[in-house]
Write a protein that holds these residues in place. Structure first.
Motif, PDB file in Angstrom:
ATOM      1  N   ALA A   1       0.785  -1.231   0.000  1.00 46.86           N
ATOM      2  CA  ALA A   1       0.000   0.000   0.000  1.00 46.86           C
ATOM      3  C   ALA A   1       0.824   1.290   0.000  1.00 46.86           C
ATOM      4  CB  ALA A   1      -0.919   0.009   1.223  1.00 46.86           C
ATOM      5  N   HIS A   2       2.094   1.234   0.359  1.00 47.54           N
ATOM      6  CA  HIS A   2       2.932   2.435   0.487  1.00 47.54           C
ATOM      7  C   HIS A   2       2.248   3.505   1.332  1.00 47.54           C
ATOM      8  CE1 HIS A   2       5.900   0.866  -2.202  1.00 47.54           C
ATOM      9  NE2 HIS A   2       4.990   0.633  -3.105  1.00 47.54           N
ATOM     10  N   ARG A   3       1.706   3.067   2.444  1.00 47.05           N
ATOM     11  CA  ARG A   3       1.088   3.972   3.405  1.00 47.05           C
ATOM     12  C   ARG A   3       1.581   3.573   4.795  1.00 47.05           C
ATOM     13  NH1 ARG A   3      -2.684   1.228   6.046  1.00 47.05           N
ATOM     14  NH2 ARG A   3      -3.648  -0.561   5.074  1.00 47.05           N
ATOM     15  N   PRO A   4       1.428   4.423   5.792  1.00 46.92           N
ATOM     16  CA  PRO A   4       1.909   4.091   7.132  1.00 46.92           C
ATOM     17  C   PRO A   4       1.315   2.778   7.655  1.00 46.92           C
ATOM     18  CG  PRO A   4       1.336   6.402   7.009  1.00 46.92           C
ATOM     19  CD  PRO A   4       0.856   5.776   5.724  1.00 46.92           C
ATOM     20  N   VAL A   5       2.182   1.985   8.264  1.00 48.19           N
ATOM     21  CA  VAL A   5       1.802   0.683   8.801  1.00 48.19           C
ATOM     22  C   VAL A   5       2.375   0.568  10.210  1.00 48.19           C
ATOM     23  CG1 VAL A   5       2.017  -1.813   8.480  1.00 48.19           C
ATOM     24  CG2 VAL A   5       1.929  -0.325   6.489  1.00 48.19           C
ATOM     25  N   VAL A   6       1.606  -0.024  11.130  1.00 49.56           N
ATOM     26  CA  VAL A   6       2.041  -0.198  12.509  1.00 49.56           C
ATOM     27  C   VAL A   6       1.909  -1.669  12.882  1.00 49.56           C
ATOM     28  CG1 VAL A   6       1.645   0.457  14.915  1.00 49.56           C
ATOM     29  CG2 VAL A   6       1.330   2.135  13.103  1.00 49.56           C
ATOM     30  N   SER A   7       2.898  -2.169  13.590  1.00 50.95           N
ATOM     31  CA  SER A   7       2.915  -3.566  14.019  1.00 50.95           C
ATOM     32  C   SER A   7       1.972  -3.801  15.190  1.00 50.95           C
ATOM     33  CB  SER A   7       4.332  -3.947  14.464  1.00 50.95           C
ATOM     34  OG  SER A   7       4.624  -3.319  15.714  1.00 50.95           O
ATOM     35  N   ALA A   8       1.854  -5.059  15.556  1.00 52.91           N
ATOM     36  CA  ALA A   8       1.198  -5.428  16.807  1.00 52.91           C
ATOM     37  C   ALA A   8       2.099  -4.973  17.958  1.00 52.91           C
ATOM     38  CB  ALA A   8       0.996  -6.940  16.865  1.00 52.91           C
ATOM     39  N   LEU A   9       1.507  -4.777  19.108  1.00 58.84           N
ATOM     40  CA  LEU A   9       2.208  -4.303  20.296  1.00 58.84           C
ATOM     41  C   LEU A   9       3.031  -5.429  20.928  1.00 58.84           C
ATOM     42  CD1 LEU A   9       2.366  -1.818  22.267  1.00 58.84           C
ATOM     43  CD2 LEU A   9       0.511  -2.916  23.528  1.00 58.84           C
ATOM     44  N   PHE A  10       4.264  -5.134  21.300  1.00 56.53           N
ATOM     45  CA  PHE A  10       5.090  -6.059  22.089  1.00 56.53           C
ATOM     46  C   PHE A  10       5.072  -5.558  23.527  1.00 56.53           C
ATOM     47  CE2 PHE A  10       9.147  -6.987  24.186  1.00 56.53           C
ATOM     48  CZ  PHE A  10       9.099  -8.371  24.159  1.00 56.53           C
ATOM     49  N   VAL A  11       4.808  -6.456  24.475  1.00 51.47           N
ATOM     50  CA  VAL A  11       4.761  -6.091  25.884  1.00 51.47           C
ATOM     51  C   VAL A  11       5.715  -6.980  26.664  1.00 51.47           C
ATOM     52  CG1 VAL A  11       3.304  -5.880  27.938  1.00 51.47           C
ATOM     53  CG2 VAL A  11       2.357  -5.363  25.687  1.00 51.47           C
ATOM     54  N   SER A  12       6.510  -6.354  27.504  1.00 52.09           N
ATOM     55  CA  SER A  12       7.415  -7.065  28.409  1.00 52.09           C
ATOM     56  C   SER A  12       7.352  -6.345  29.744  1.00 52.09           C
ATOM     57  CB  SER A  12       8.841  -7.060  27.865  1.00 52.09           C
ATOM     58  OG  SER A  12       9.720  -7.772  28.714  1.00 52.09           O
ATOM     59  N   GLU A  13       6.806  -7.035  30.738  1.00 47.37           N
ATOM     60  CA  GLU A  13       6.552  -6.416  32.043  1.00 47.37           C
ATOM     61  C   GLU A  13       5.667  -5.193  31.844  1.00 47.37           C
ATOM     62  OE1 GLU A  13       7.460  -7.373  35.289  1.00 47.37           O
ATOM     63  OE2 GLU A  13       8.082  -9.257  34.369  1.00 47.37           O
ATOM     64  N   LYS A  14       6.114  -4.018  32.267  1.00 46.88           N
ATOM     65  CA  LYS A  14       5.299  -2.806  32.166  1.00 46.88           C
ATOM     66  C   LYS A  14       5.699  -1.922  30.988  1.00 46.88           C
ATOM     67  CE  LYS A  14       4.554  -2.736  37.105  1.00 46.88           C
ATOM     68  NZ  LYS A  14       4.836  -2.052  38.359  1.00 46.88           N
ATOM     69  N   ALA A  15       6.560  -2.417  30.126  1.00 51.31           N
ATOM     70  CA  ALA A  15       7.009  -1.644  28.970  1.00 51.31           C
ATOM     71  C   ALA A  15       6.451  -2.264  27.691  1.00 51.31           C
ATOM     72  CB  ALA A  15       8.535  -1.611  28.918  1.00 51.31           C
ATOM     73  N   HIS A  16       6.410  -1.454  26.643  1.00 49.68           N
ATOM     74  CA  HIS A  16       5.921  -1.975  25.370  1.00 49.68           C
ATOM     75  C   HIS A  16       6.643  -1.306  24.199  1.00 49.68           C
ATOM     76  CE1 HIS A  16       3.311   1.496  26.285  1.00 49.68           C
ATOM     77  NE2 HIS A  16       3.370   1.710  24.988  1.00 49.68           N
ATOM     78  N   ALA A  17       6.520  -1.954  23.039  1.00 50.33           N
ATOM     79  CA  ALA A  17       7.171  -1.445  21.836  1.00 50.33           C
ATOM     80  C   ALA A  17       6.234  -1.595  20.641  1.00 50.33           C
ATOM     81  CB  ALA A  17       8.472  -2.197  21.572  1.00 50.33           C
ATOM     82  N   LEU A  18       6.408  -0.706  19.690  1.00 52.28           N
ATOM     83  CA  LEU A  18       5.703  -0.743  18.408  1.00 52.28           C
ATOM     84  C   LEU A  18       6.708  -0.474  17.298  1.00 52.28           C
ATOM     85  CD1 LEU A  18       2.531   1.442  19.025  1.00 52.28           C
ATOM     86  CD2 LEU A  18       2.552  -0.967  18.400  1.00 52.28           C
ATOM     87  N   LEU A  19       6.530  -1.134  16.179  1.00 49.85           N
ATOM     88  CA  LEU A  19       7.332  -0.852  14.998  1.00 49.85           C
ATOM     89  C   LEU A  19       6.401  -0.272  13.940  1.00 49.85           C
ATOM     90  CD1 LEU A  19      10.068  -1.074  13.471  1.00 49.85           C
ATOM     91  CD2 LEU A  19       9.226  -3.272  12.599  1.00 49.85           C
ATOM     92  N   SER A  20       6.790   0.853  13.360  1.00 50.69           N
ATOM     93  CA  SER A  20       6.005   1.422  12.265  1.00 50.69           C
ATOM     94  C   SER A  20       6.921   1.692  11.079  1.00 50.69           C
ATOM     95  CB  SER A  20       5.293   2.708  12.703  1.00 50.69           C
ATOM     96  OG  SER A  20       6.218   3.683  13.095  1.00 50.69           O
ATOM     97  N   ARG A  21       6.294   1.782   9.926  1.00 51.69           N
ATOM     98  CA  ARG A  21       7.001   2.163   8.710  1.00 51.69           C
ATOM     99  C   ARG A  21       6.127   3.171   7.994  1.00 51.69           C
ATOM    100  NH1 ARG A  21       9.541  -1.925   4.141  1.00 51.69           N
ATOM    101  NH2 ARG A  21      10.342  -0.299   2.776  1.00 51.69           N
ATOM    102  N   PHE A  22       6.713   4.277   7.613  1.00 47.53           N
ATOM    103  CA  PHE A  22       5.946   5.356   7.010  1.00 47.53           C
ATOM    104  C   PHE A  22       6.799   6.078   5.989  1.00 47.53           C
ATOM    105  CE2 PHE A  22       8.082   6.827  10.787  1.00 47.53           C
ATOM    106  CZ  PHE A  22       8.700   7.991  10.379  1.00 47.53           C
ATOM    107  N   GLY A  23       6.156   6.864   5.162  1.00 45.37           N
ATOM    108  CA  GLY A  23       6.855   7.663   4.159  1.00 45.37           C
ATOM    109  C   GLY A  23       5.849   8.357   3.276  1.00 45.37           C
TER     110      GLY A  23
END
Length: 153
Positions: free
Chosen positions: A109-131
């Protein structure tokens, strides 16, 4: 600045700027710092952090052009954080899967995309790709927040 981010900046030759108070949504001010490596006249790799006034890190992001050599290695290094109780092994495995999924969706699609959330204890991460819509490569952003990310000793 915590040891993890200072080490990450050193390994990737990123000069981190000094903490600054910047305007944020809702008429609030937040502390912020950024450092980047530029090439071809634009930023290719950046570290952005949100510390408390005392210097404890509340969140950080790693940004890298998707077509930059070693983009994946940089993201992996970012996922190996110094967050207390963060599961680095699971985070790196999640990142590998998230990157594949984000890449597949972005290439369609060449549009912004966001991953599923990663959770470890009380912290979390997201990976996105945009342009921009005309940008076939885009930029990755790995954002990590929560969990008392790091504290100055």
């Amino acid at each position: 600045m915590d040891d993890f981010l200072a080490g990450l900046a050193g390994r990737w030759h990123v000069s981190l700027g000094k903490q600054q108070l910047i305007d944020a949504p809702g008429d609030k001010d937040v502390w912020h710092f950024i450092g980047s490596v530029s090439g071809r006249g634009e930023k290719q790799l950046s570290l952005v952090g949100v510390p408390t006034e005392q210097g404890d890190i509340m969140g950080f992001s790693c940004l890298v052009d998707a077509d930059r050599p070693k983009a994946g290695a940089f993201l992996k290094d970012c996922a190996n954080t110094g967050i207390p109780n963060w599961d680095n092994e699971r985070a790196v495995a999640w990142l590998s899967t998230a990157k594949q999924q984000v890449d597949a969706a972005y290439s369609k699609a060449h549009r912004p995309v966001v991953s599923a959330l990663f959770v470890s204890e009380k912290a979390h991460a997201l990976l996105s790709r945009f342009g921009h819509t005309s940008d076939s490569t885009g930029t990755y952003e790995l954002s990590v927040t929560g969990g008392g990310i790091a504290e100055n000793s």
